[in-house]
Scaffold this active site. Structure first.
Site, PDB file in Angstrom:
ATOM      1  N   HIS A 209       0.848  -1.209   0.000  1.00 29.43           N
ATOM      2  CA  HIS A 209       0.000   0.000   0.000  1.00 29.43           C
ATOM      3  C   HIS A 209       0.874   1.245   0.000  1.00 29.43           C
ATOM      4  O   HIS A 209       1.508   1.562   1.001  1.00 29.43           O
ATOM      5  CB  HIS A 209      -0.912   0.000   1.218  1.00 29.43           C
ATOM      6  CG  HIS A 209      -2.167   0.804   1.007  1.00 29.43           C
ATOM      7  ND1 HIS A 209      -2.158   2.078   0.497  1.00 29.43           N
ATOM      8  CD2 HIS A 209      -3.463   0.499   1.221  1.00 29.43           C
ATOM      9  CE1 HIS A 209      -3.411   2.509   0.413  1.00 29.43           C
ATOM     10  NE2 HIS A 209      -4.225   1.573   0.829  1.00 29.43           N
ATOM     11  N   GLU A 314     -12.248  -0.414   1.583  1.00 32.06           N
ATOM     12  CA  GLU A 314     -11.473   0.811   1.778  1.00 32.06           C
ATOM     13  C   GLU A 314     -12.383   1.974   2.171  1.00 32.06           C
ATOM     14  O   GLU A 314     -12.145   3.116   1.786  1.00 32.06           O
ATOM     15  CB  GLU A 314     -10.634   1.166   0.545  1.00 32.06           C
ATOM     16  CG  GLU A 314      -9.401   1.984   0.912  1.00 32.06           C
ATOM     17  CD  GLU A 314      -8.467   2.267  -0.260  1.00 32.06           C
ATOM     18  OE1 GLU A 314      -8.912   2.162  -1.402  1.00 32.06           O
ATOM     19  OE2 GLU A 314      -7.304   2.616  -0.002  1.00 32.06           O
TER      20      GLU A 314
HETATM   21 ZN   LIG Z   1      -6.167   1.644   1.411  1.00 31.36          ZN
END
Ligand SMILES: [Zn+2]
Length: 373
Positions: A209, A314
């Site tokens: 990420h 998310e």
């Molecule tokens: Zn994320």
């Protein structure tokens, strides 16, 4: 007394009964326990932003940098700040979120390794406190004190602390701490091996990420995130990383970037380069479902085996609006997976059992009595 789980079952049944169209025609399902593997703390109290601003302003004079202990946020503030997350969990029918600090906020490119260390301590502690306040709703994942050009050995102590003291179940690993300039070696370089050795030792996965982009060529969530996911996968294709770390587990977020759509390209490239078939990577690499349209979700589910997909949304994060084509939030990915016509077995894997396996959630006391075992 009605438990939270009973309430969810009841509200799901009500939603099914009242919904028009396809939903109402489906046979009622037993409530599937749902683990969202990808949630960020994006609704922090303003004090956190004030702390960060002071930290950045002190970069030219580190003596003025505020110590982590100077940040004061009360439990009531933390409770208030996650009400929107809790409401969305209830409305969308997710039970628990694997929760990490704001991804763009990690901003490893800012300041020195010491800046990142203090900032990481602060951010991880807030996640830990929220998980303590709402153990049924949140499970912690940490950010790492990465810094461009600094060997990631400096992350090991924080990894140890987060897993052993906080009970975190994984980390977000930024393959590009420079914020869009890609100055550090590829994820498959030995540069990163100390992090992998620690992940294996602690038996926790990492989600690839990136953080904010400071390269104006790359929009953060639109280009940098997706390009980084794709880049990480191609790095895995061309390396023997998982021969060196056969039990290492990596999650590529955002549906794997361009990977499912270009699966044929990667298969062909692997073949041309005399690399093993892509399927071998699936012993170690997983994908989430942060893909914000039905056709994309359908493609992901068609290309990647159900054993390698973890439900993720998310939320509240990258895309916050309502899709006028559907009338629903772009990041309400549960609705799209529900509509994908999966078998009960595959639904259970994607919503629950894969996350339990990849994150070793049997270690999380609050989850042991919840959902299917
Ligand atoms: Zn994320």
């Amino acid at each position: 007394m009605l438990t939270r789980r009973d309430w969810i079952i009841g509200s799901s049944a009500l939603a099914l009964a009242s919904a028009g169209g396809a939903l109402a025609q489906e046979a009622p399902r037993t409530k599937q326990f749902v683990i969202d593997c990808h949630g960020h703390y994006t609704t922090e109290p303003s004090e956190l932003g004030v702390y960060r601003k002071a930290q950045i302003e002190a970069l030219s004079d580190p003596a003025k940098s505020p110590p982590p202990s100077s940040l004061k946020i009360s439990d009531d503030q933390l409770r208030d700040s996650v009400q929107i997350q809790l409401r969305l969990q209830r409305e969308r029918g997710t039970d628990v979120t694997i929760f990490s600090p704001r991804a763009a906020g990690m901003s490893h490119h800012s300041g020195t390794a010491e800046t990142s260390r203090d900032w990481t301590l602060v951010c991880n502690e807030l996640i830990h406190r929220i998980c303590g306040l709402f153990p049924q709703n949140f499970i912690g994942v940490g950010q790492l004190p990465q810094s461009p050009g600094v060997r990631p050995d400096n992350c090991l102590a924080e990894m140890e602390r987060c897993v052993k003291s906080y009970g975190f179940v994984g980390f977000n690993l930024n393959p590009d701490p420079s914020g869009g300039y890609w100055r550090d070696p590829p994820l498959t370089d030995r540069w990163w091996y100390p992090v992998y050795e620690k992940l294996v030792e602690l038996d926790v996965p990492a989600m690839v990420h990136v953080s904010a982009s400071v390269n104006p060529n790359f929009h953060g969530t639109g280009a940098h995130y997706i390009a980084a996911d794709t880049t990480a996968f191609m790095q895995f294709v061309t390396s023997d990383l998982f021969k060196d770390f056969p039990t290492l587990r990596m999650i590529i977020g955002h549906g794997g970037g361009a990977v499912p759509f270009h699966w044929g390209r990667y298969r062909g490239l692997a073949q041309d380069m005399k690399r093993p078939p892509l399927e071998e990577l699936l012993h170690n690499v997983y994908f989430d479902t942060c893909v914000y349209h039905q056709a994309g979700i359908d493609l992901l589910l068609k290309i990647i085996p159900a054993d390698n997909i973890l439900f993720g949304s998310e939320m509240v994060g990258a895309v916050r609006g309502i899709d006028p084509m559907t009338g629903h939030s772009y990041d309400d990915t549960k609705r799209m997976i529900d509509a994908a016509g999966l078998s009960e077995e595959d639904r259970r894997k994607i919503f629950e059992t894969n996350a339990r396996k990849v994150y070793r959630l049997d270690r999380v006391a609050a989850l042991n009595s919840a959902g299917r075992q």
